[in-house]
Scaffold this active site. Sequence first.
Site, short mmCIF file in Angstrom:
data_model
loop_
_atom_site.label_atom_id
_atom_site.label_comp_id
_atom_site.label_asym_id
_atom_site.label_seq_id
_atom_site.Cartn_x
_atom_site.Cartn_y
_atom_site.Cartn_z
N ARG A 53 2.78 -25.91 21.95
CA ARG A 53 1.70 -25.16 21.22
C ARG A 53 1.20 -23.31 21.46
O ARG A 53 1.77 -22.63 20.02
CB ARG A 53 0.58 -25.79 20.94
CG ARG A 53 1.13 -27.30 20.11
CD ARG A 53 0.23 -27.72 19.26
NE ARG A 53 0.12 -28.42 18.90
CZ ARG A 53 -0.25 -29.79 18.03
NH1 ARG A 53 -1.52 -30.02 18.23
NH2 ARG A 53 -0.23 -30.57 16.92
N TYR A 106 6.34 -26.29 12.44
CA TYR A 106 6.63 -27.56 14.02
C TYR A 106 5.94 -27.19 14.92
O TYR A 106 5.04 -26.11 14.66
CB TYR A 106 8.03 -27.67 14.14
CG TYR A 106 8.65 -25.79 14.51
CD1 TYR A 106 7.55 -25.09 14.97
CD2 TYR A 106 9.68 -26.04 15.13
CE1 TYR A 106 8.69 -23.54 15.57
CE2 TYR A 106 10.55 -24.18 15.38
CZ TYR A 106 9.83 -23.58 16.34
OH TYR A 106 10.68 -22.60 16.49
N GLU A 107 6.03 -27.92 15.63
CA GLU A 107 5.28 -28.38 16.87
C GLU A 107 3.32 -28.90 16.02
O GLU A 107 2.53 -28.04 16.83
CB GLU A 107 5.45 -26.86 17.52
CG GLU A 107 4.48 -27.45 19.20
CD GLU A 107 5.34 -28.41 19.43
OE1 GLU A 107 6.53 -28.36 19.50
OE2 GLU A 107 4.44 -30.01 20.12
N GLY A 108 2.99 -29.39 14.88
CA GLY A 108 2.24 -29.45 14.05
C GLY A 108 1.79 -28.90 12.91
O GLY A 108 1.63 -27.37 13.68
N GLN A 152 -3.46 -28.32 12.92
CA GLN A 152 -3.74 -28.02 14.05
C GLN A 152 -5.34 -27.51 13.56
O GLN A 152 -6.38 -27.60 14.93
CB GLN A 152 -3.50 -26.59 14.12
CG GLN A 152 -1.85 -25.85 15.18
CD GLN A 152 -1.64 -26.83 15.47
OE1 GLN A 152 -2.41 -26.46 17.08
NE2 GLN A 152 0.11 -27.74 16.50
#
Lengths: 592, 592
Positions: B294, B434-436, B441
């Site tokens: 992240r 992406y990546e959450g 977040q």
Amino acid sequence: MPTYTAPTKDMQFVLHDVLNIAQSDIPGYDELDREFTAAVLEEAGKLSTEVLAPLNNVGDEEGCTLENDVVRTPKGFKEAYDKMREGGWMGLDADPEYGGQGMPYLLQCATGEMFVSANMAFNMYQGLTHGAYSAIHAHGSDEQKATYLPNMIDGIWSGTMNLTEPQCGTDLGLIRTKAEPQDDGSFKITGSKIWISAGEHDMSENIIHLVLAKIPGGPDGIKGISLFIVPKFMVNEDGSLGDRNAVSCGGLESKMGIHGNATCVMNYDGATGFLIGEEHKGMRAMFTMMNEARLGVGLQGYAQGAVAYENALGFAKDRLQGRDVTGTKNPEGPADPIIVHPDVRRNLMHQKSFVEGARAFTFWGASLIDAAHRKDDKDAEALISLLTPVIKGFLTDKGFETTVLAQQTLGGSGFTREWGLEQFVRDARITMIYEGTNGIQSLDLVGRKLGQNGGKTVMAFFDLVKDFIKDNADNEVLAKDFLEPLKAASKDLQAAGMYFMQNGMKNPNNALSGSYDFMHLFGHVCLGLMWARMAKAAQERLDAGDSDVEFLQAKLATGRYYMARQLPATSMHLKRIESGAEPVMDLAVGQF
Amino acid sequence: MPTYTAPTKDMQFVLHDVLNIAQSDIPGYDELDREFTAAVLEEAGKLSTEVLAPLNNVGDEEGCTLENDVVRTPKGFKEAYDKMREGGWMGLDADPEYGGQGMPYLLQCATGEMFVSANMAFNMYQGLTHGAYSAIHAHGSDEQKATYLPNMIDGIWSGTMNLTEPQCGTDLGLIRTKAEPQDDGSFKITGSKIWISAGEHDMSENIIHLVLAKIPGGPDGIKGISLFIVPKFMVNEDGSLGDRNAVSCGGLESKMGIHGNATCVMNYDGATGFLIGEEHKGMRAMFTMMNEARLGVGLQGYAQGAVAYENALGFAKDRLQGRDVTGTKNPEGPADPIIVHPDVRRNLMHQKSFVEGARAFTFWGASLIDAAHRKDDKDAEALISLLTPVIKGFLTDKGFETTVLAQQTLGGSGFTREWGLEQFVRDARITMIYEGTNGIQSLDLVGRKLGQNGGKTVMAFFDLVKDFIKDNADNEVLAKDFLEPLKAASKDLQAAGMYFMQNGMKNPNNALSGSYDFMHLFGHVCLGLMWARMAKAAQERLDAGDSDVEFLQAKLATGRYYMARQLPATSMHLKRIESGAEPVMDLAVGQF
């Protein structure tokens, strides 16, 4: 692929419950009763959903192609264009003397929102024609009007606006295109124009270019600019098409969005042109159209936001991920629809409260233009002149933001081309740039419009807000949730204006460094006012026992969101403005 | 086409003047003196400017193609990939036991920023490999490490992460991919994964897929997920490549940006896989990598902003339009460069003050990761765990915003593909997803991180800010311009936290409706802190008689811009948060 559903009900609410148009004394508005506008909007909506929206992705994927001087538009565009023509949509608000339908501009805007939401790139072809029509109508000779307007209103001929050159965009004083006077009263136009939307295409039989150029020997800078009609094909005395003029498309621009619209390099190689209006007064002719053109771009901004929001909402109702923390909502399914999650809601409410507020603001602006044109209302003209940069700059910034938020609602799907949200983002992006960048709008607002009529116009706007608050002070539904925040926001706006007055004289950069924030501050106050007016209208219908309770309560709730969650931006903008020029201008160029 | 110049000087300032890394007691940092980091950054910068940046547009235009199971990357990518490999860049911070260079993660980030600015889509191939490396390194058996890591560190093999399926993105509990145990201890993996970055390509000899799947009979939901290694080619005992495994690319995603990276549908058709770590503990293995992954995406966000800003600045210095209202700056030219105009300045300062603040914030975060890993500093680990969602969410939102602002600096040119700014906008957009997603977040921050260690970590962060303010209270340069606004912003953040504590128990939606604003509020406080620290460092060098006066004064001025013009957003976010859940949650689903 995205869907499009025309927001007829919401438009009717704005037209009749908020603006109360049928009771207005603007000539022509008496015809606009609920039934009539419903019928027009219904038809425009049908065309938008069935004909234009399905071509939006086609236009994006295919784009336009240039081959042997001919620009081919995407498959299906020509057929759709003909349907628009046959329906009489292109001349909806045009002068009946030349074949138009003479409807108010307001109706042109309402239907225009639908066309733009459904297919912005496509709608630009007729949008440009409309701009060129307006210029000729306002400044052309009777002969020019008779020669060009009927076919432009019909759509069998289209139009363009030619301003930008490689070395000059914002600063039109740098124009180099030459117009040399000929013995027969015409001019030979020579030069190259760039970024000409709809400059060349295969949907109309003739293209009427309006071109800014300089007559040699005239004054320097923008005081020496004149406006010319340059038809693609010369027009014979009997109205038939004659020789091809010396104007051609030299290339198509490759760009981020609006691929379905041909953005052309136009080369004028001694082309025959005809002066519109007076020599060297070309800028004045351009300014005449500017309020409408800029309002039209503001409309494009929120219209892209509107269709993006519709599709984000659909996704949020369908997509199952996670569970509502306050209790499962879809126990039979593997997960709840994501609309149950507060952060998805926040996102959707942000979109919805902006789009509906922007629609009301734009329609109000359009009614001011009608008042100015149809009953020569000078106050309305001054007010819309003040509000125009706000409509253009604020609504396109926030409209683009709305498309980005809508894209975010879809998560990874929003980034794929398949779902089509990313096209709305790419298409909406241009609205912040063309027809004067939003930075230029903010300079127009602070540098020119604030001071117009000795500041009386902006004072009149403040009074309008103040009067609304005073007149409704006893309204319990409005007082705390709407009037208090509106008052606070309006106070921020006045404080910002005061800061400019007190500090802009010392150093103009104190005002210019805050112009962009001022434009946004102003926009929020306008949308706050519109939401207060919408809340009042909704509550009145509820009080009268209207059965559409869900819709009317949703209006109130959406308005409360705007006041609680969007309007607080005004104090931030004020703080930025009051920090003055120093933080902005401190660095020497070499220190960057 | 855009240019890229590595910001080596600015990085050196952050590493040495602000973070003072060479004096740190983190193992390995003692090597990082000014000369050493300068040499490494210089080399990475050269590679970025000369090799990667020229391929950025190529990657965007060509994209990837799938033919007969083979994905072809854009022309020149393979050669660039080999240069990266040969330079040892892929294993910069990897474990020396398996052939890595063992450098601190901080240095990986600094060089990574350059690679991402120059060519984000390209850099993702090695970024994904790095993520897969980390997972195997942390959770794999000794045999797995020996089998896979050396070639992944070298880059001759690459890696991927396979999480998403059509029915599940955020909610991984919905995963359907099956892993059936075999007699030999391996598993047969069957299922379909989507949006797999670098899932298949022609630059490495083998691809090591890490795949989340469910072993039949395990617990429901995310508690039943396990993590598997699925190599594209089986690896023989002697390390040579064996049979092709039953995994293939079923299609490439068509998307808004990062066209140079292959986003694949990956089909597992009874592919042989090997369990990493324990059964059903796959999520834990994923979480191990999450801070780094992240942070890496936050870095991508501001790195795209950085290169966009560089090009906007270049344009603003060159482009001549209009005149400085306070006096002509370029009397010999037809107009002044647009950088003289306050609104263009405002735009550039906004970009610059964000990018430099974000760089400092990210490097600080990377140093916390090093402290956690290299000296087992539990406080640092807790702090970076708290800050990770802020780095990811805030820096990607603002990084994207920065690319949009930079595009706006170019006016119409910003919308054309020719100038390349629009590619930065399209590429940066994915980092918010992406990546959450950034919404996720914010939920991680408010729902999980705020309460970690009984709230002690966030209190430690507040103390850190408070102590800085107290320790520097007598510093005249800092007091009014930096410490006062930082204090006010930090107060807003604490008030927001207090609101959540007091109202979130009653109704969790009161906290969740404010989570996104809280993430932004937190981000501003972090960048405010970084600017205060940078200002202090710059002033100390000036006080010591440093000759680089222009650069150091620019730091102070840019910091003052951030404090005066960006930090005021905190009060807006607080107001939104304090309006609670009602405006957000009021509508019934059917009322939208």
